[in-house]
Design a protein around this motif. Structure first.
Motif, short mmCIF file in Angstrom:
data_model
loop_
_atom_site.label_atom_id
_atom_site.label_comp_id
_atom_site.label_asym_id
_atom_site.label_seq_id
_atom_site.Cartn_x
_atom_site.Cartn_y
_atom_site.Cartn_z
N ALA A 522 -16.73 66.82 60.94
CA ALA A 522 -16.08 67.49 62.07
C ALA A 522 -14.67 66.96 62.26
O ALA A 522 -13.73 67.72 62.54
N LEU A 523 -14.50 65.64 62.12
CA LEU A 523 -13.17 65.05 62.27
C LEU A 523 -12.22 65.55 61.19
O LEU A 523 -11.05 65.84 61.45
N ARG A 524 -12.70 65.61 59.95
CA ARG A 524 -11.86 66.09 58.86
C ARG A 524 -11.36 67.52 59.14
O ARG A 524 -10.20 67.84 58.88
N THR A 525 -12.25 68.35 59.63
CA THR A 525 -11.86 69.73 59.93
C THR A 525 -10.89 69.80 61.10
O THR A 525 -9.87 70.49 61.05
N ALA A 526 -11.20 69.06 62.17
CA ALA A 526 -10.40 69.15 63.40
C ALA A 526 -9.02 68.54 63.24
O ALA A 526 -8.08 68.95 63.94
N THR A 527 -8.87 67.56 62.36
CA THR A 527 -7.59 66.83 62.25
C THR A 527 -6.78 67.28 61.05
O THR A 527 -5.88 66.55 60.62
N ASP A 528 -7.05 68.43 60.51
CA ASP A 528 -6.31 68.91 59.35
C ASP A 528 -4.81 68.95 59.65
O ASP A 528 -4.38 69.60 60.62
N GLY A 529 -4.03 68.24 58.86
CA GLY A 529 -2.58 68.20 59.05
C GLY A 529 -2.12 67.20 60.09
O GLY A 529 -0.92 67.06 60.32
N CYS A 530 -3.05 66.48 60.72
CA CYS A 530 -2.69 65.50 61.76
C CYS A 530 -2.68 64.09 61.18
O CYS A 530 -3.28 63.81 60.15
#
Length: 565
Positions: A522-530
């Motif tokens: 979930a973190l990988r998806t939510a933080t894409d480009g961050c």
């Protein structure tokens, strides 16, 4: 007034400065209290005039005297009511000002070193601020109106019959000494009461917070006895203060009663013709009745000031406790978040040093450059300074030396409170719906934006199985969802903020392997480009990072590549 300017000042001076927000209202209240005294003197004068007119059988004078009595009574009541309203308004301004200062000090603020316990923080915010405000509402108007009111009463008494004024003046000399002794007598008791209150607050809060643990250990009964002991200690301290207040008040009442009794006896004997003071003006019913009616007014301000001596000691203690909290916050606080950064954000740590107040060595030494759009894991033993590093990057603390900067392609920024997303190991969920808990990240978010946050955090399947979907109400502390699901709600909340810098403090702590894998995905998806900085003990989470920083003996080591992905 900045906190640096308050250093070195006593609690008395700091207490006086707290009245500043309500000073205008207190000034108006003081003027109206003085007017109330003047109108009351006029009211008693018209009442004495009415009595004299009845005695002289002057019907015309009776009517005019009654009209004047009604008018002056209305004016006195109106002035007193308005004075009370203004004093209350001033108290609200003082309490609001103190709570704003406490909020700024208690919420994460740049450079704050000490940590205030929840019990003491709640006590200061709810009770102590009101103690200071109530004290100023009572004493600030009196400090100006009391002398003027007493002078007015004494002047009227001296004008109509000066021997009575001499009795009042002589009695006045005995009262300041009693008031001072009353204040000194009450101080020790107020100190004990304050300490007992602080202890009881801490015991109650800790008992409720650890109730489950106490029950599992079979220690509820022992804790109940501890609570009872703390309550009894506060009760004894409070009764001690009340006894001291009663004793000093009784002494003052004796002095006042003696003065009024002397004047009443003298006037009664003079009217009967048994006593005649040489060169004294003629004493008739009007004069005698007026003197008897205004004499108690002369002592009313002093009685109120004496009562305030006891309240003052409580207010000084309250001001000291509040001051201890707010003075820990530096004058130059980090700026609050401006417009949300939309560009990729990197982090620069240049010769950063951090030392807690009173410590004999630095907690953390850090030099690092974190590239925009990368994941960086920070590892180290418990207590090594990982959370401290995150708080420096977030702007929750200021470094003791060096600089922390957020870098974008167009500019370098000092950390701004609220400008990044934070997900910790303890997820705070309110007793509200899932939608409302997610929308804490951005209250104005649309339904479409909330749904995007749900998808990004991998919450869709969880929402579908809940009885009312996003409208399902979570119990206090997140009852109704698992720990891993609560973390994903926190991720959705952070995603909704739209921040380009994420700081994660042990986001997978206390999770089983499956829940940890779901949270990492979930973190990988939510933080894409961050840009993501993670403090963690977890190898799977560190392995998901682009680089790893290690804190060893308080020193942040250079990044090393992670080979296990």
């Amino acid at each position: 007034m900045t906190t640096n300017e308050t250093h070195g000042k006593g609690d008395d001076a700091w207490l006086a400065e707290c009245a500043a927000p309500g000073r205008h209202s207190f000034g108006l209240a003081s003027a109206l209290q003085t007017l109330e005294t003047l109108f009351t003197i006029a009211r008693w004068g018209t009442l004495a005039w009415t009595a004299q007119a009845v005695m002289d059988r002057a019907a015309a004078h009776e009517r005019w005297a009654l009209v004047a009595f009604a008018v002056t009574s209305a004016l006195a009541v109106g002035a007193g009511w308005t004075a009370g309203t203004l004093a209350t308004r001033g108290a609200r301004a003082v309490a609001t000002g103190l709570r704003q200062r406490l909020t700024a000090a208690l919420l994460p603020t740049a450079g704050r070193i000490g940590e205030t316990g929840p019990a003491e923080a709640a006590w200061a915010m709810v009770d102590l601020a009101d103690d200071v405000a109530d004290f100023h509402a009572r004493t600030a108007p009196l400090s100006r109106s009391a002398p003027l009111s007493m002078i007015a009463v004494l002047a009227v008494t001296a004008t109509v019959h000066w021997p009575a004024a001499i009795v009042l003046a002589l009695t006045t000399a005995l009262l300041p000494l009693n008031m001072r002794l009353a204040g000194l007598f009450a101080q020790h008791g107020a100190d004990r009461q304050l300490a007992a209150t602080r202890h009881l607050n801490a015991v109650v809060l800790d008992s409720f917070r650890g109730l489950r643990t106490l029950r599992e250990l079979g220690a509820v009964g022992r804790r109940g006895r501890t609570l009872t002991t703390a309550a009894e200690r506060l009760n004894k301290a409070t009764m001690s203060v009340l006894r001291r207040a009663f004793l000093s008040g009784m002494i003052m009442d004796l002095v006042i009663t003696f003065s009024i009794a002397v004047n009443a006896t003298y006037i009664g004997l003079s009217l009967l013709g048994y006593v005649q003071v040489p060169h004294a003006p003629h004493l008739d019913l009007f004069t005698g009745l007026l003197v008897l009616l205004v004499c108690p007014m002369y002592f009313a301000p002093m009685r109120a000031r004496a009562s305030a001596f006891h309240q003052r000691e409580r207010a000084v203690m309250a001001a000291g406790a509040i001051r201890a909290v707010v003075e820990d916050t530096p004058a130059a606080a980090i700026r609050t978040a401006g417009p949300q950064l939309t560009e990729p954000v990197g982090v620069s740590l240049t010769a950063v040093r951090f030392r807690y107040g009173g410590a004999d060595r630095d907690t953390l030494h850090a030099d690092a450059e974190l590239a925009p759009g990368t994941w960086t894991a920070v590892t180290g033993a418990s207590g090594s300074g990982k959370s401290t590093l995150l708080s420096l990057i977030a702007g929750l603390r200021r470094p003791s030396a060096g600089q922390v900067r957020w870098q974008t392609p167009s500019a370098r920024h000092a950390p701004a409170l609220g400008g990044c997303a934070w997900v910790g190991q303890q997820t705070v969920l309110l007793d509200a719906t899932v939608r409302d808990n997610i929308r804490l990240g951005r209250p104005a978010a649309t339904e479409r934006e909330i749904r995007r946050a749900v998808d990004a955090a991998g919450l869709s399947a969880v929402i579908e199985r809940l009885p009312e979907g996003l409208n399902t109400r979570l119990g206090e502390g997140g009852w109704g969802v698992s720990t891993g699901e609560a973390r994903r709600i926190a991720i959705a909340r952070a995603f909704l903020r739209g921040a380009r810098l994420w700081l994660l403090d042990e986001p997978t702590a206390h999770l089983d392997a499956d829940s940890e894998r779901e949270v990492v995905e979930a973190l990988r998806t939510a933080t894409d480009g961050c840009t993501v900085v993670i403090a963690t003990h977890s190898f799977p989470l560190a392995a998901a990072a682009d680089s790893v920083l290690t804190i060893d003996d308080g020193v942040l080591h250079d990044a090393t590549p992670v080979t296990a992905r």
